[in-house]
Design an enzyme around this catalytic site. Structure first.
Site, mmCIF file in Angstrom:
data_model
loop_
_atom_site.group_PDB
_atom_site.id
_atom_site.type_symbol
_atom_site.label_atom_id
_atom_site.label_comp_id
_atom_site.label_asym_id
_atom_site.label_seq_id
_atom_site.Cartn_x
_atom_site.Cartn_y
_atom_site.Cartn_z
ATOM 1 N N ARG A 15 94.151 31.319 -5.370
ATOM 2 C CA ARG A 15 95.584 31.602 -5.288
ATOM 3 C C ARG A 15 96.276 30.881 -4.127
ATOM 4 N NH1 ARG A 15 96.534 37.800 -5.261
ATOM 5 N NH2 ARG A 15 94.328 37.996 -4.729
ATOM 6 N N LYS A 22 89.775 28.245 1.953
ATOM 7 C CA LYS A 22 90.702 29.299 2.375
ATOM 8 C C LYS A 22 90.548 29.669 3.842
ATOM 9 C CE LYS A 22 90.199 33.531 0.757
ATOM 10 N NZ LYS A 22 90.341 34.769 -0.039
ATOM 11 N N TYR A 371 113.039 6.047 29.655
ATOM 12 C CA TYR A 371 111.605 6.197 29.439
ATOM 13 C C TYR A 371 110.863 5.926 30.739
ATOM 14 C CZ TYR A 371 106.819 5.234 27.976
ATOM 15 O OH TYR A 371 105.460 5.247 27.859
ATOM 16 N N ARG A 445 119.884 -10.998 36.544
ATOM 17 C CA ARG A 445 120.760 -11.114 35.392
ATOM 18 C C ARG A 445 121.073 -12.584 35.129
ATOM 19 N NH1 ARG A 445 125.415 -7.341 37.824
ATOM 20 N NH2 ARG A 445 124.386 -5.316 37.844
#
Length: 462
Positions: A15, A22, A371, A445
């Site tokens: 069942r 089970k 992060y 940069r």
């Protein structure tokens, strides 16, 4: 006197409609069989025999413990046939306690009382009175249906309409003198509606042998309920969670709604802890005094110190390594702490920030969209939005060390291995692949270029 334990875990569980055996389905984060083994572990049995059948290889691979052995029931021909498979493993004298692998919430104290009632001499049955006893074996007594002498047990399928009105049921748990049990098992017959060998038939044999049959009563219906379907599993999960919630509230924990908390491991709380709705606790979690857990958090294997606040929708998973949150720290909402995340006092981890295998010292802040992996972060560091430690080169992990009082500008990439000296500032938008000196501004940069007269492209006309 030797005590042996037999746990029946051979059934398919049709069942459940699942390929998984089970007894390996989970309740509160642990398999059904694991719950039963845990309850039995405090009885100091000389041997525990688990009867396997359907999915035997999976079940046997999932459990290892001292004095734990397995016996296979193939094919499955009833409960009596199941226990027969354990007979070669049982000591000749002493007591045998028989349990069911799909009855997960049996209490250790209930089992101790049952073994004491047996005392190596009597057949002791664990019984309970149910408002609806459908499907269970009924306890047949002579005279008084409540206090009369036990004469036998009749399975529901074989019971007469009158017998089905009996509300005292046999739970499937018994303790028996081992020597007599072996003899009774050998004499079982399968002349019943199911053509199976019923363990319950030993009750009538005990009566015939003038062995005293006694009943020991379970403390509640919940601890003896078996699981045969997903609906029953869900029902027992909620019952168990409510039991845990009640224990927390009894200890002083404030739960916004005791029906909306899930504990799938060990949760230890200090004084004046508040937990909002929808929170899930797994593994081993420790909450200090005055900790507040906001709604819909998933928290696993972590220690959270006094006065910390975990805001809504935060996910903390320390896994085997563990994680820790320091005193007065603020985490979330929508934050993620992974294994090895160690937050010092008054650390702020904000929304959509992920921390893994990193330590943040007192007062450090990473408030948004960042992060930190394999990093050591000093005191009072301000880690800007959109910044990351690039800790993985495709083959190996490398560490980033950030000194005290550093300011990391937004959208920066720190390419490990790298050290940022104390008091340094990393200009926003920098990709830094070499160590930055203390007390200085480091900016990496491309030069800004403006093109006069440049026009955006336009769509071509059809």
């Amino acid at each position: 006197m030797a005590l042996d334990i037999v746990i029946m875990a051979a059934g398919k569980g049709t069942r459940m409609k699942s390929a998984r055996p089970k007894v390996l389905h989970r309740l509160a984060g642990r398999s059904l069989l694991q719950h039963v083994l845990q309850a039995a572990s405090g009885l100091n049995a000389q041997r525990t025999v688990v009867i396997t059948g359907h999915g035997a290889d999976q079940v046997e691979a999932a459990f290892q413990a001292p004095n734990l052995v397995f016996a296979r029931q193939e094919p499955q021909l009833g409960t009596g046939h199941a226990v027969q498979q354990a007979v070669p493993q049982l000591h000749d004298e002493g007591t045998t306690l028989i349990l069911n692998g799909d009855v997960p919430l049996i209490e250790p104290e209930t089992l101790r009382k049952l073994v004491q009632a047996c005392d190596g001499k009597s057949l002791a049955l664990l019984t309970v009175v149910l408002p609806d006893p459908s499907g269970y074996g009924r306890v047949i007594r002579s005279g008084d249906p409540v206090g009369g002498t036990i004469e036998g047990i009749v399975e529901h399928k074989d019971a007469s309409p009158q017998q089905r009105r009996i509300q005292e049921i046999y739970t499937g748990v018994m303790a028996a003198p081992t020597a007599q049990l072996k003899r009774w098992l050998a004499a079982l017959k399968n002349d019943n509606a199911q053509r199976e060998y019923y363990l319950t038939d030993v009750v009538a044999m005990a009566v015939a042998d003038h062995v005293h049959v006694v009943a020991s009563h379970a403390t509640s219906e919940t601890e003896v309920l078996g699981i045969n379907s997903p609906a029953q599993l869900a029902d027992l999960e909620r019952r168990y969670q409510r039991r845990l919630a009640d224990a927390l509230m009894e200890a002083g924990v404030r739960l916004a709604d005791p029906a909306r908390i899930d504990i799938r491991g060990e949760l230890t709380c200090g004084q004046d802890v508040e937990i909002d709705v929808g929170c899930v606790f797994e593994g081993r979690v420790t909450l200090g005094n005055n900790v507040r857990i906001a709604s819909h958090c998933v928290i696993r294997n972590v220690s959270i110190a006094d006065d910390a606040v975990i805001h809504s929708f935060t996910h903390i998973d320390g896994e085997a390594q563990g994680a820790s949150v320091g005193k007065g720290s603020l985490v979330g909402p929508f934050a993620r702490l992974r294994p090895g995340a160690e937050l010092g006092e008054e650390v702020h981890i904000g929304n959509f920030v992920e921390v893994k295998n990193s330590t943040l010292a007192k007062g450090a802040k990473a408030n948004h969209l960042a992060y930190l992996g394999d990093a050591t972060v000093g005191e009072r560091v301000n880690y800007g939005a959109g910044s990351i430690t690039a800790n993985y080169d495709g083959a190996n992990k490398h560490r980033t060390v950030i000194g005290a009082d550093v300011h990391i500008g937004s959208n920066s990439v720190l390419v490990a291995p790298i050290t940022v000296g104390e008091g340094a500032t990393i200009g926003a938008g920098s990709t830094v692949s070499k160590s930055a000196p203390a007390g200085q501004l480091t900016v990496v940069r491309a030069k800004a270029v403006s093109l006069a007269g440049w026009k955006r492209p336009v769509k071509a006309k059809k």
